[in-house]
Each structure stands twice: as structure tokens, then as C-alpha cells.
Scaffold this motif. Sequence first.
Motif, short mmCIF file in Angstrom:
data_model
loop_
_atom_site.label_atom_id
_atom_site.label_comp_id
_atom_site.label_asym_id
_atom_site.label_seq_id
_atom_site.Cartn_x
_atom_site.Cartn_y
_atom_site.Cartn_z
N GLN A 1 0.82 -1.22 0.00
CA GLN A 1 0.00 0.00 0.00
C GLN A 1 0.85 1.27 0.00
O GLN A 1 0.49 2.28 -0.61
N SER B 1 1.70 2.65 -3.31
CA SER B 1 0.55 3.18 -4.05
C SER B 1 0.24 4.61 -3.65
O SER B 1 -0.50 5.30 -4.34
N ARG B 2 0.78 5.04 -2.53
CA ARG B 2 0.56 6.42 -2.10
C ARG B 2 1.72 7.34 -2.50
O ARG B 2 1.83 8.46 -2.01
N HIS C 1 -2.29 2.59 8.62
CA HIS C 1 -1.84 1.66 7.58
C HIS C 1 -0.98 0.51 8.08
O HIS C 1 -0.29 -0.10 7.30
N TRP D 1 -2.16 0.21 -7.83
CA TRP D 1 -2.85 1.35 -8.45
C TRP D 1 -3.11 1.15 -9.94
O TRP D 1 -3.76 1.99 -10.55
N SER E 1 3.81 10.07 -4.34
CA SER E 1 3.42 11.28 -5.07
C SER E 1 3.80 11.15 -6.54
O SER E 1 3.17 11.73 -7.41
#
Lengths: 426, 426
Positions: A114, A117-118, A422, A157, A120
Motif C-alpha cells: 500500500q 501506491s501512495r 496503515h 494502483w 506522489s
Amino acid sequence: MQMNEMILVSVDDHVVEPPDMFRRHLPPRWRDVAPHVETREDGSDVWVYDGNEIPNIGLNAVAGRPEDEYGMEPTSFDEIRSGCYDIRDRVRDMDANGVIGSMCFPSFPNLCGQLFSRSSDLEAGLAILQAYNDWHVDEWCASAPGRFIPLMLPPIWDPEAMAAEVRRNAAKGCHAVSFSENPSKLKLPSFHDEHWDPFWQACSDEGTIVCLHIGSSSKLVFTAPDAPIDVLITLQPINIVQAAADLLWSPVLRKFPDLKVALSEGGIGWIPYFCDRVDWIYSRHHAWTGQDFGGRLPSEVFLERIVLCFIDDPSGVVNLDRMDIDRVCWESDYPHSDSTWPISPEMLWPAVGDLNDDVVNRVTHRNAMHHFRYDPFAERPREECTVGALRASAADVDVTPRSVGRRLEKKTGSADLLSIPHKGMT
Amino acid sequence: MQMNEMILVSVDDHVVEPPDMFRRHLPPRWRDVAPHVETREDGSDVWVYDGNEIPNIGLNAVAGRPEDEYGMEPTSFDEIRSGCYDIRDRVRDMDANGVIGSMCFPSFPNLCGQLFSRSSDLEAGLAILQAYNDWHVDEWCASAPGRFIPLMLPPIWDPEAMAAEVRRNAAKGCHAVSFSENPSKLKLPSFHDEHWDPFWQACSDEGTIVCLHIGSSSKLVFTAPDAPIDVLITLQPINIVQAAADLLWSPVLRKFPDLKVALSEGGIGWIPYFCDRVDWIYSRHHAWTGQDFGGRLPSEVFLERIVLCFIDDPSGVVNLDRMDIDRVCWESDYPHSDSTWPISPEMLWPAVGDLNDDVVNRVTHRNAMHHFRYDPFAERPREECTVGALRASAADVDVTPRSVGRRLEKKTGSADLLSIPHKGMT
């Protein structure tokens, strides 16, 4: 068979990534943005990536720690057992526990990546994720041939990129991928959406098993802000029943008949109850809900397609005849707090000792070898893979709990976890 | 024993309240604000209270409806079986199903009276709630002596008022109260807060069993907005494990050693797994979490204090030896969609027929009689309470499904439930 004759392959352990993991695997272009380790003022080590700090929570690396020093506080590398992050010491800890094979889930990137996928910059995110996978396959697993089942992370993503990464890793011999037990909770489409079809198709084509680990939705089930942490620890594994129901009633299993899915750390004691329940619902409700399993029962499809995994689950083992004995695998969960390390054989044997040898062999290693495409016997003779043989080679490994002299000042409540986004704690 | 010799007492059924219920039980002062039934333009009947409309959802009253006409649409009184709301027809439906005794949970006020707690005038709310309880005890239950276990609703917004209402109803012979499986989800203090102590104390003093019904947190577990309704129906009962864990690790059971709690419609198939799990957690974690069960195991305390309830749960019945056989009760769940009516004996018998008669008698009626302080044999001879005797007296009751000619145009998804606040669908 005796306890020492068992051959143990664990399909759920965890690596605490070592600080130098990206050194050999990331193209120079991305080195400045790669995750790196920093030491905070309180002495704890954190991974830093893209402006986020990810601590290593105590319960995620308690192997070898006295039980009254368990806790939720952040830790540093020198406070945790070296087998958490050092591949040579990891193998020796496996030997000391009589475990020949292990599949390791990630820590700082979260259970199915995860964190990446975050990013920037998702181009950087993909490069770093691929470097992570290369480190995992080519360095962590390859350092000890025949001892590890490689497990890749997917770029969640982008389903097409996921499919490409599945195929790239399959070509390298990696046939397991960690995915989310509920992508909807990650603000992505759910199992019910065809969005994920390229990914399912690639896994199906490549014989890659999809592992849904408890906690991989990044959502814990909280009963109340003031609930003691014991409530959360109790509920964490059984919440996998949500993923089981979601997947079973979704089109996925029926649309991709060759796809295999594992419920990692999901336990098995609830399976007979779940099977009774889904069959009753199907018989009672399908006329108006429109579900169609052809001439079959939902429980038949479930048991035929889902690989079930357990650490220590006596009431589940007693009911193995209600499951598909070819699809139940054992786990060690090193170095998390649910782990039975270093007495996994002693914990497992009372539950399985009365079963016939063939069933014991399936549950302890044959099923894992088949579904995860892993063969330890290609590297060493079978008789050297037993609990007894491995432990004999590791008589010098010190497994006594080691105090780090820290102890929580206050009780940890469920609400304390809300400040640690998370992270699972499994 | 033969199937027809069983004596069945159900500790979970549901009443659809009749429109005239408040006529004889509410002081004149409150008549203008009392809940009342209105018919909407679409032909469905709704209860209206304090500006809120509460529809009767199809799945809550499907007894006697063909399975392809199940659904989530609102219904009118003339579309549902009269046994849902008419006490004389209810008793005849019980007879036709071979059920001597029944405890009925509410419908429009929600499972533990949440509706009344949202009253703009809580003085009115309390008066109406008391009128509800008086109707339930003095009219619904009293209309058929020996056939019903009375169940009261508590004014959940005030623990002292709850205690007073528990004592008032106990004096009238009502020794069961419906409470929330998780008051924290109702924006009230959790089980971990001493806020509720006056209520627990009153129940303990009066021998009143606290019934936590699935869905009584007013929170359903949604996996995804586009999940088919089958997912939700699957998960609804097993979510009671949250309440079980919350209660067990809270101070409640240990602080009030005479308090009894029932997990209504909670099922039993998950109990052995849950017991294994909490004992393992206790042994592994109590040193740092601070939990203390004295010299006992959490599972021992749980099994000794919690009354377990099941409708149809073959894998649970097989594992009865892992529970306290004196604390397992049977349920019929009429007229909800999980109900086995009108073939409850035929569904139950294959699961229990091989057990010894004493165990069958405990599960089918003796445990219910003891824990809910109910005695049907005071009103009629035991031999007239059996499945066979009751059915013989109801040979003229028509139990064939009756079409109301409506059928859903579209599939119902989980998201459709989001528009129906505060309603369970159990």
C-alpha cells in the motif's frame, strides 16, 4: 511418525526489511527518492518515504522478547532479534524451530505494498516496488536456496502494471503475490468490479497464487475507542471471514476457474461454520439475489479454490474432514506476536499427531509445495529437512527471550492504534 | 426420542407490531406523540414517530412468502403473513411448527429500542417505551399464557432509568431485556465504561438475562458498496464475535458474577475456534496487556456466563462438547429470512437426533426454561407441548407459501441498505 520427523513449511512469516535493501536493486535515477531508515530522537528506527515515517511496531517483531515486554511502541533494529532482518540469522532461527521453508510478507511497505501506491510520483513508486521485489527474490530468498518461497508485491494502483509485474516475477520463478483482502477499503474498486481482471488473468495464466493476508485492507475492526487491545488481537484473524464472503459471492472465482487464492493467517476453525452458512444462504436466497453456482454449492467452490492457512488452531484441525485436506497449509508467523516460534513443532504436534502420516505431510509441507510451487528437496535430501535434522544443526542458536529493558508505562488500548495508520499488527 | 417428541422453545423470534398496540397502554397525555402507522403512496405501511418513517423491510417478515419474492422492499400489513402481527395467528403458526414457547424481539423500535432513544422529548420517549413494554408483556405475551417469554426494551439513554425499568418489569415476571451488542456504535459509552453499572446491577439482582441480538449495534459490516446482498447476509451473524470479544475482555462479566448474557441469533459454530483463540491470547499477552482472569481461562469464564443461541448450525451442534451444554439454546427466528419455519423440527432433528435425550432436552427447551425463567408446563401437561402434539392441533393451518405478486425488478446490493438507517435485516 514422530514430532521430529515432520517437515515444516510455513506460508506466512514476515521480514523486517534491512536498511540497505535498496542498494543493489534500484536504478541510480531513483536513489534519492528511495525509502531509507532514520533514527528518531526516542532511539527508534523508522523508514522514511515520500514524507511519511513508518515505525516498526513492537508486536511486529517480538520473537525472542519476554512476554512482559511485548507492546505497541516503536522499536529500533538493535532492540529486535537479528533474525527479523538478517537473512543468515533468519535461516538459523528457522533451523532452531525445525522449519525448512518460509514465505515472508513485507513490513514497512504494508502487507500488499500500500505504501508505494501512495507515492506522489507513481513512476518512482513502480520503480521502487520493482526494486523491492528484486531484493526479495534475488537477495533475501536467493541467499538461502531451497529455504524460501518468494512473494511479490503488486502495484495496486494499476491492474495492467500488476499483470506485467506478475508475469515478470513468474519468469524469475516467483509464483505468489500479496494482494488486499479488501481493496475497497483502500479506496480502490472491490472484488465485485472487473477492474482487477487483468491481474486475476495474469495470476491465472502464470500459476501465481494470490495471498490475502489478514490486515491487508489497512482496516482494523474497532469495537470501541476504549476497548482493551486484547479485543483487537482477538478479532484480527477472524475478520478474514469478510474477505472470504466477499470473494466467494463475487464473480472472481467463477470467472477465473484456474485462479488460486490463499487466506493468509486466516485460521481454519471457522471454516465448517462458514460453509454451513453460505450453503444455507444459497439455498434460501439465490432465487431473489440471482447468485448462480451452476449445479454446485458455494462451499464446494470455496473449498476447492481457496488455500486455507493456520498457525495454531486445534479446533480447526479437529474438523479437517470438513475441509479439502489438499488445501490446508501451516504457518509460523515469525516474528509476530501470534508466532509459535521457537516451539512450533511442540505446538503443532499435539493437534496433528493422531492424524495419519499422509495427512500430516500434506498439511505441514506437501500442500505448500504444490500450491506455492516450491521444492526444498531439490536443494537437500528429504531426511535433512525434518524438524529433528534442522534442530540438530542449530543446537547453538540461543532462543531464550532477551530483555531489552523497556516496558510499557501504560496499558495499550485500541485507540492507540488509530495513531499508527496503515499498519496491521498481526 | 423421535422428532415429534421434542419440545421446542425458541429464544429468538420477532413481532411485527400491530397498528393498535398503543391504544390500551399509553396515558392520554402522550397519545398525540405516540408512534402510529400510515400507508404511503406505494401501498406500503410505515410507522411514523417524531418525524421519522420506519418501513417494514421485506426480509423481516418473509415467513410464508415464496423464495423468489424475498427482498428488501417495504411491505404493507396485508402483504405479510398475519402471524407476524396477530397474536392468535402467531400461536397457530407456532403450533404448526411444533414450537411451544417463543421470545419475540421488536421490529419498528429497533432491536433494543434505539428509536425511542432518539426522541426529541425523552420524557415522551420513556412513556412510550414503557407503554411498549406493557403492551408486550400484558397483551402480546399474556394473550397466550405459557406460550411466550416476555422481553423488555430498556431506555438506553439513561442507565438509572434502565435499572428502574428492569426492576419494574421483573416485578411483572419479565426477566429478559434486549440490549445493544455494541452501545459504542450507538454513540453511547462502551461495555468498558462503568456508565452501565446500574443497569448490569439491576439485571444481576433481578435475575434478568441481557440479550444481545445480532444487528443491535445498528451497524452492519459492509465490505464494499457494490457487494451483492449475499455477502451481508453471510456476515451478519458471525459479526456477533465482535460483541463476544468486547464483552469478554471488558470488566462486565468479572464485576457482575451473577449477570447472564445471551448472544441472540449469534450461532455456535464459531465458539470452539473463539475459545481456542482467547485462551492463546491470554496466555501470550496478559503479561503486557494487564488482563487478569484469576486462575481461570477466558474461555471458561465465557462459556460459564454466556448463553449461546443457534437456529440451524450443524457444525456447531457437532462440537457441543466444546461448549457448556447447559447454556446452548435453540431459536426459530420467525418470521425473518433466516427462520426455519415451518419446518424447524425437520431442520433441527438431523443435527441432534443422534445425541442422547438429555442433551436434546437441554438444547431444545430446558436451558431456555432455566435461563429465561419460563415454564410452559405450568399451563399445560408436558405431553401436550411436544412437536407432535402441537402440530396435531394445527393440522388446518395453511403453511404453503403465498405469493403477493410482487417481485424485485433489480438485484439488491449492500448499498441499498445504506438508505434504510437503523434497521437490521436478521
